[in-house]
Design a protein around this motif. Structure first.
Motif, PDB file in Angstrom:
ATOM      1  N   SER A  32      11.044   3.924   7.867  1.00 59.58           N
ATOM      2  CA  SER A  32      10.092   4.963   8.224  1.00 59.58           C
ATOM      3  C   SER A  32       9.322   5.429   7.005  1.00 59.58           C
ATOM      4  CB  SER A  32      10.815   6.142   8.871  1.00 59.58           C
ATOM      5  OG  SER A  32      11.726   6.701   7.944  1.00 59.58           O
ATOM      6  N   VAL A  33       8.258   6.155   7.271  1.00 58.06           N
ATOM      7  CA  VAL A  33       7.439   6.731   6.215  1.00 58.06           C
ATOM      8  C   VAL A  33       7.005   8.117   6.666  1.00 58.06           C
ATOM      9  CG1 VAL A  33       5.333   5.652   7.111  1.00 58.06           C
ATOM     10  CG2 VAL A  33       5.408   6.404   4.730  1.00 58.06           C
ATOM     11  N   ALA A  34       6.933   9.037   5.708  1.00 57.77           N
ATOM     12  CA  ALA A  34       6.479  10.401   5.984  1.00 57.77           C
ATOM     13  C   ALA A  34       5.618  10.874   4.824  1.00 57.77           C
ATOM     14  CB  ALA A  34       7.673  11.334   6.165  1.00 57.77           C
ATOM     15  N   LEU A  35       4.642  11.679   5.139  1.00 56.34           N
ATOM     16  CA  LEU A  35       3.837  12.296   4.087  1.00 56.34           C
ATOM     17  C   LEU A  35       4.686  13.326   3.348  1.00 56.34           C
ATOM     18  CD1 LEU A  35       0.570  12.918   6.119  1.00 56.34           C
ATOM     19  CD2 LEU A  35       0.795  11.353   4.174  1.00 56.34           C
ATOM     20  N   THR A  36       4.535  13.385   2.048  1.00 56.04           N
ATOM     21  CA  THR A  36       5.187  14.426   1.262  1.00 56.04           C
ATOM     22  C   THR A  36       4.335  15.696   1.360  1.00 56.04           C
ATOM     23  OG1 THR A  36       3.958  13.844  -0.720  1.00 56.04           O
ATOM     24  CG2 THR A  36       6.090  12.725  -0.394  1.00 56.04           C
ATOM     25  N   ALA A  37       4.795  16.771   0.774  1.00 57.24           N
ATOM     26  CA  ALA A  37       4.014  18.008   0.755  1.00 57.24           C
ATOM     27  C   ALA A  37       2.664  17.766   0.079  1.00 57.24           C
ATOM     28  CB  ALA A  37       4.793  19.115   0.048  1.00 57.24           C
ATOM     29  N   ALA A  38       2.676  17.002  -1.012  1.00 57.43           N
ATOM     30  CA  ALA A  38       1.413  16.687  -1.711  1.00 57.43           C
ATOM     31  C   ALA A  38       0.513  15.836  -0.822  1.00 57.43           C
ATOM     32  CB  ALA A  38       1.707  15.968  -3.021  1.00 57.43           C
ATOM     33  N   GLY A  39       1.104  14.894  -0.102  1.00 53.20           N
ATOM     34  CA  GLY A  39       0.332  14.055   0.807  1.00 53.20           C
ATOM     35  C   GLY A  39      -0.266  14.859   1.943  1.00 53.20           C
ATOM     36  N   ARG A  40       0.506  15.787   2.488  1.00 56.22           N
ATOM     37  CA  ARG A  40      -0.004  16.647   3.557  1.00 56.22           C
ATOM     38  C   ARG A  40      -1.144  17.527   3.051  1.00 56.22           C
ATOM     39  NH1 ARG A  40       2.847  17.394   8.335  1.00 56.22           N
ATOM     40  NH2 ARG A  40       4.706  16.126   8.488  1.00 56.22           N
ATOM     41  N   GLN A  49       0.823  -1.207   0.000  1.00 55.89           N
ATOM     42  CA  GLN A  49       0.000   0.000   0.000  1.00 55.89           C
ATOM     43  C   GLN A  49       0.860   1.260   0.000  1.00 55.89           C
ATOM     44  OE1 GLN A  49      -2.340  -0.915   3.437  1.00 55.89           O
ATOM     45  NE2 GLN A  49      -3.811  -2.119   2.259  1.00 55.89           N
ATOM     46  N   LEU A  50       1.923   1.258   0.761  1.00 49.63           N
ATOM     47  CA  LEU A  50       2.828   2.409   0.768  1.00 49.63           C
ATOM     48  C   LEU A  50       3.505   2.596  -0.585  1.00 49.63           C
ATOM     49  CD1 LEU A  50       4.440   2.153   4.312  1.00 49.63           C
ATOM     50  CD2 LEU A  50       2.768   3.847   3.510  1.00 49.63           C
ATOM     51  N   SER A  51       3.763   1.498  -1.276  1.00 51.90           N
ATOM     52  CA  SER A  51       4.350   1.586  -2.612  1.00 51.90           C
ATOM     53  C   SER A  51       3.415   2.338  -3.556  1.00 51.90           C
ATOM     54  CB  SER A  51       4.650   0.185  -3.143  1.00 51.90           C
ATOM     55  OG  SER A  51       5.149   0.253  -4.447  1.00 51.90           O
ATOM     56  N   LEU A  52       2.126   2.040  -3.472  1.00 55.00           N
ATOM     57  CA  LEU A  52       1.142   2.740  -4.309  1.00 55.00           C
ATOM     58  C   LEU A  52       1.090   4.229  -3.967  1.00 55.00           C
ATOM     59  CD1 LEU A  52      -1.775   0.148  -4.229  1.00 55.00           C
ATOM     60  CD2 LEU A  52      -0.316   0.709  -6.188  1.00 55.00           C
ATOM     61  N   LEU A  53       1.084   4.525  -2.674  1.00 51.51           N
ATOM     62  CA  LEU A  53       1.040   5.928  -2.251  1.00 51.51           C
ATOM     63  C   LEU A  53       2.329   6.652  -2.609  1.00 51.51           C
ATOM     64  CD1 LEU A  53      -0.693   5.521   1.234  1.00 51.51           C
ATOM     65  CD2 LEU A  53      -1.720   6.330  -0.914  1.00 51.51           C
ATOM     66  N   SER A  54       3.456   5.947  -2.570  1.00 56.83           N
ATOM     67  CA  SER A  54       4.733   6.534  -2.954  1.00 56.83           C
ATOM     68  C   SER A  54       4.754   6.854  -4.447  1.00 56.83           C
ATOM     69  CB  SER A  54       5.871   5.582  -2.592  1.00 56.83           C
ATOM     70  OG  SER A  54       7.108   6.112  -2.993  1.00 56.83           O
ATOM     71  N   GLU A  55       4.257   5.924  -5.254  1.00 59.43           N
ATOM     72  CA  GLU A  55       4.192   6.155  -6.699  1.00 59.43           C
ATOM     73  C   GLU A  55       3.304   7.345  -7.034  1.00 59.43           C
ATOM     74  OE1 GLU A  55       3.013   2.511  -8.594  1.00 59.43           O
ATOM     75  OE2 GLU A  55       4.760   1.433  -7.830  1.00 59.43           O
ATOM     76  N   ALA A  56       2.291   7.592  -6.202  1.00 57.71           N
ATOM     77  CA  ALA A  56       1.398   8.734  -6.408  1.00 57.71           C
ATOM     78  C   ALA A  56       2.000  10.028  -5.861  1.00 57.71           C
ATOM     79  CB  ALA A  56       0.051   8.460  -5.740  1.00 57.71           C
ATOM     80  N   GLY A  57       3.173   9.934  -5.223  1.00 52.13           N
ATOM     81  CA  GLY A  57       3.839  11.114  -4.689  1.00 52.13           C
ATOM     82  C   GLY A  57       3.282  11.601  -3.362  1.00 52.13           C
ATOM     83  N   LEU A  58       2.546  10.743  -2.647  1.00 50.66           N
ATOM     84  CA  LEU A  58       1.908  11.158  -1.403  1.00 50.66           C
ATOM     85  C   LEU A  58       2.725  10.837  -0.153  1.00 50.66           C
ATOM     86  CD1 LEU A  58      -1.743  10.112  -2.292  1.00 50.66           C
ATOM     87  CD2 LEU A  58      -0.701  12.387  -2.446  1.00 50.66           C
ATOM     88  N   VAL A  59       3.621   9.851  -0.253  1.00 50.34           N
ATOM     89  CA  VAL A  59       4.472   9.483   0.882  1.00 50.34           C
ATOM     90  C   VAL A  59       5.896   9.247   0.403  1.00 50.34           C
ATOM     91  CG1 VAL A  59       2.558   8.418   2.172  1.00 50.34           C
ATOM     92  CG2 VAL A  59       4.036   6.987   0.765  1.00 50.34           C
TER      93      VAL A  59
END
Length: 94
Positions: free
Chosen positions: A77-85, A56-66
């Motif tokens: 670790s994982v963090a929200l990107t600016a787009a994710g925030r 699931q994190l891989s999908l969100l990472s590909e979308a630029g959200l994490v």
């Protein structure tokens, strides 16, 4: 914090899981804004095995959200990107 009204968004089950994961990442980011969340803590908080969480994190990472920092020897670790925030602020509020 109000939960997202997923009925209005017409999400399928997979999308609901991703939205729920984003919501938990958002809550964790609000609790400790200066540091990323450990993968183990996220896995425990969302009640998902690490293998499912990583997919699931891989999908969100590909979308630029994490941004995910997974270590080969385990952990990470994982963090929200600016787009994710920005998306989480829109969906879940401040």
């Amino acid at each position: 914090m109000d939960a997202i009204n997923v009925d209005d968004l017409g999400m399928n089950e997979g999308e609901l899981l991703l939205a729920g994961l984003l919501e938990q990442l958002w809550r964790m980011a609000l609790e400790a804004p200066a540091r990323p969340c450990s993968l183990a803590r996220v896995s425990k908080r969302v009640h998902r095995p690490m293998s499912a969480l990583m997919r699931q994190l891989s999908l969100l990472s590909e979308a630029g959200l994490v941004a995910v920092d997974a270590r080969e020897e385990g952990g990470g670790s994982v963090a929200l990107t600016a787009a994710g925030r920005a998306l989480c602020a829109e969906w879940f509020g401040a």
